[in-house]
Scaffold this motif. Sequence first.
Motif, mmCIF file in Angstrom:
data_model
loop_
_atom_site.group_PDB
_atom_site.id
_atom_site.type_symbol
_atom_site.label_atom_id
_atom_site.label_comp_id
_atom_site.label_asym_id
_atom_site.label_seq_id
_atom_site.Cartn_x
_atom_site.Cartn_y
_atom_site.Cartn_z
ATOM 1 N N GLN A 4 9.576 5.225 -7.758
ATOM 2 C CA GLN A 4 10.472 4.736 -6.713
ATOM 3 C C GLN A 4 9.714 4.498 -5.407
ATOM 4 O O GLN A 4 9.919 3.488 -4.719
ATOM 5 C CB GLN A 4 11.603 5.730 -6.493
ATOM 6 N N LYS A 5 8.839 5.438 -5.053
ATOM 7 C CA LYS A 5 8.049 5.298 -3.826
ATOM 8 C C LYS A 5 7.120 4.095 -3.906
ATOM 9 O O LYS A 5 6.944 3.353 -2.930
ATOM 10 C CB LYS A 5 7.252 6.578 -3.577
ATOM 11 N N LEU A 6 6.523 3.888 -5.078
ATOM 12 C CA LEU A 6 5.639 2.733 -5.241
ATOM 13 C C LEU A 6 6.429 1.441 -5.108
ATOM 14 O O LEU A 6 5.973 0.475 -4.478
ATOM 15 C CB LEU A 6 4.939 2.810 -6.599
ATOM 16 N N HIS A 7 7.616 1.401 -5.702
ATOM 17 C CA HIS A 7 8.466 0.210 -5.613
ATOM 18 C C HIS A 7 8.779 -0.127 -4.159
ATOM 19 O O HIS A 7 8.665 -1.284 -3.726
ATOM 20 C CB HIS A 7 9.752 0.450 -6.410
ATOM 21 N N ARG A 8 9.151 0.881 -3.387
ATOM 22 C CA ARG A 8 9.468 0.650 -1.974
ATOM 23 C C ARG A 8 8.226 0.192 -1.203
ATOM 24 O O ARG A 8 8.302 -0.684 -0.333
ATOM 25 C CB ARG A 8 10.041 1.918 -1.338
ATOM 26 N N ALA A 9 7.086 0.768 -1.538
ATOM 27 C CA ALA A 9 5.848 0.387 -0.856
ATOM 28 C C ALA A 9 5.482 -1.066 -1.142
ATOM 29 O O ALA A 9 5.009 -1.788 -0.249
ATOM 30 C CB ALA A 9 4.718 1.320 -1.289
ATOM 31 N N ILE A 10 5.687 -1.511 -2.378
ATOM 32 C CA ILE A 10 5.377 -2.900 -2.728
ATOM 33 C C ILE A 10 6.339 -3.847 -2.019
ATOM 34 O O ILE A 10 5.925 -4.897 -1.502
ATOM 35 C CB ILE A 10 5.425 -3.087 -4.260
ATOM 36 N N LEU A 11 7.614 -3.489 -1.966
ATOM 37 C CA LEU A 11 8.584 -4.321 -1.240
ATOM 38 C C LEU A 11 8.177 -4.477 0.225
ATOM 39 O O LEU A 11 8.324 -5.559 0.815
ATOM 40 C CB LEU A 11 9.982 -3.699 -1.335
ATOM 41 N N ALA A 12 7.662 -3.399 0.797
ATOM 42 C CA ALA A 12 7.257 -3.429 2.203
ATOM 43 C C ALA A 12 5.826 -3.912 2.383
ATOM 44 O O ALA A 12 5.374 -4.091 3.515
ATOM 45 C CB ALA A 12 7.406 -2.031 2.805
ATOM 46 N N ARG A 13 5.123 -4.147 1.291
ATOM 47 C CA ARG A 13 3.715 -4.554 1.303
ATOM 48 C C ARG A 13 2.900 -3.646 2.233
ATOM 49 O O ARG A 13 2.150 -4.106 3.107
ATOM 50 C CB ARG A 13 3.576 -6.020 1.716
ATOM 51 N N GLU A 14 3.045 -2.360 1.985
ATOM 52 C CA GLU A 14 2.360 -1.389 2.837
ATOM 53 C C GLU A 14 0.846 -1.537 2.692
ATOM 54 O O GLU A 14 0.319 -1.773 1.597
ATOM 55 C CB GLU A 14 2.814 0.026 2.480
ATOM 56 N N ALA A 15 0.152 -1.351 3.797
ATOM 57 C CA ALA A 15 -1.279 -1.660 3.862
ATOM 58 C C ALA A 15 -2.112 -0.821 2.908
ATOM 59 O O ALA A 15 -3.124 -1.293 2.374
ATOM 60 C CB ALA A 15 -1.784 -1.476 5.290
ATOM 61 N N TRP A 16 -1.691 0.424 2.687
ATOM 62 C CA TRP A 16 -2.527 1.299 1.859
ATOM 63 C C TRP A 16 -2.653 0.807 0.422
ATOM 64 O O TRP A 16 -3.572 1.191 -0.294
ATOM 65 C CB TRP A 16 -1.988 2.732 1.879
ATOM 66 N N LEU A 17 -1.738 -0.070 -0.013
ATOM 67 C CA LEU A 17 -1.810 -0.581 -1.386
ATOM 68 C C LEU A 17 -3.099 -1.362 -1.639
ATOM 69 O O LEU A 17 -3.550 -1.470 -2.775
ATOM 70 C CB LEU A 17 -0.608 -1.479 -1.683
ATOM 71 N N ASP A 18 -3.677 -1.904 -0.589
ATOM 72 C CA ASP A 18 -4.919 -2.663 -0.734
ATOM 73 C C ASP A 18 -6.148 -1.843 -0.392
ATOM 74 O O ASP A 18 -7.264 -2.350 -0.417
ATOM 75 C CB ASP A 18 -4.889 -3.889 0.181
ATOM 76 N N ASP A 19 -5.931 -0.546 -0.085
ATOM 77 C CA ASP A 19 -7.051 0.314 0.297
ATOM 78 C C ASP A 19 -7.674 0.952 -0.938
ATOM 79 O O ASP A 19 -7.386 0.590 -2.064
ATOM 80 C CB ASP A 19 -6.582 1.372 1.291
ATOM 81 N N SER A 20 -8.485 1.964 -0.696
ATOM 82 C CA SER A 20 -9.208 2.607 -1.797
ATOM 83 C C SER A 20 -8.271 3.392 -2.688
ATOM 84 O O SER A 20 -7.160 3.747 -2.304
ATOM 85 C CB SER A 20 -10.275 3.559 -1.242
ATOM 86 N N TRP A 21 -8.748 3.652 -3.903
ATOM 87 C CA TRP A 21 -7.947 4.425 -4.865
ATOM 88 C C TRP A 21 -7.666 5.830 -4.357
ATOM 89 O O TRP A 21 -6.617 6.404 -4.626
ATOM 90 C CB TRP A 21 -8.673 4.474 -6.191
ATOM 91 N N GLU A 22 -8.576 6.384 -3.581
ATOM 92 C CA GLU A 22 -8.332 7.715 -3.035
ATOM 93 C C GLU A 22 -7.136 7.696 -2.093
ATOM 94 O O GLU A 22 -6.358 8.645 -2.035
ATOM 95 C CB GLU A 22 -9.574 8.221 -2.295
ATOM 96 N N ASP A 23 -6.949 6.581 -1.351
ATOM 97 C CA ASP A 23 -5.781 6.481 -0.487
ATOM 98 C C ASP A 23 -4.506 6.380 -1.309
ATOM 99 O O ASP A 23 -3.469 6.911 -0.938
ATOM 100 C CB ASP A 23 -5.905 5.253 0.420
#
Length: 264
Positions: A238-257
């Motif tokens: 659910q959190k990932l879904h919301r993050a993708i909808l918001a195109r949160e910046a950390w999604l493009d960051d490192s795997w550790e983030d």
Amino acid sequence: MQFQILGPLEIETQDGQRVSPRALKLRSLLAYLCMHSTRPVSMDRLIEALWSGTPPQSATTALHVYVSQLRKYLSSVGVDPKLIVTQPPGYRLDLCSQTLDLRRFESLLCHFRSLQAQDRLEEAAEALNAALALWRGPALEDLRAVPFFHNLCRQLNEKRAFAYEQKFEIELKLGRHNSLIGELYSLIDEQPTRENLYWHLMIALYRSGRIAESLAEYGRIRKILVQDLGVEPGLKLQKLHRAILAREAWLDDSWEDVRSAYAC
């Protein structure tokens, strides 16, 4: 010569042929001895494996007959029948670690953990790929209908699922998201309710610029879970879904983030 249980039960002979006993009792006996090849297996456990808890009165005698028949079968395909050792409280299949695919798989997983701890991720990924290449399908696929083997097969398949999840984490960390997508789709076809597979797939699709497809995968798993099980996806998805909808910046960051954002 290789004994193989990571897929249908087979013996790969020295001339490259793959063979297996036709009789179900002989396959069950060989499979159970393979799974416990590091130690002797008691007569009681072998009887339970062969008759799934409902043995005949002559089970002990019948077991001796099946062991004899299995030794003859091994001899007929060029395998030393002395590999089946009579050892109290029953029998043992005397295999070295490189002769059974399960032991080789476990050895490669140990090697992977060592490489991962040293942050040697390229080599760790290679070790995982080598381990997963040993699988030819679900473990003991030809014996899944035997009640006694149901849980044993599930335990082995969980080892495979764990290895895949470790692989996806490393491959995403190495920036190989594009190459994972097809493999993830294939595994989801096998395990359509395993949420972690969708989680890795959604990340891989997002990082490949396929945002609409990433969101569609959330819709797919949610539909399956709600219709079939009456539950919503877990908080992590659910959190990932919301993050993708918001195109949160950390999604493009490192795997550790990514890992820290979803630490539970």
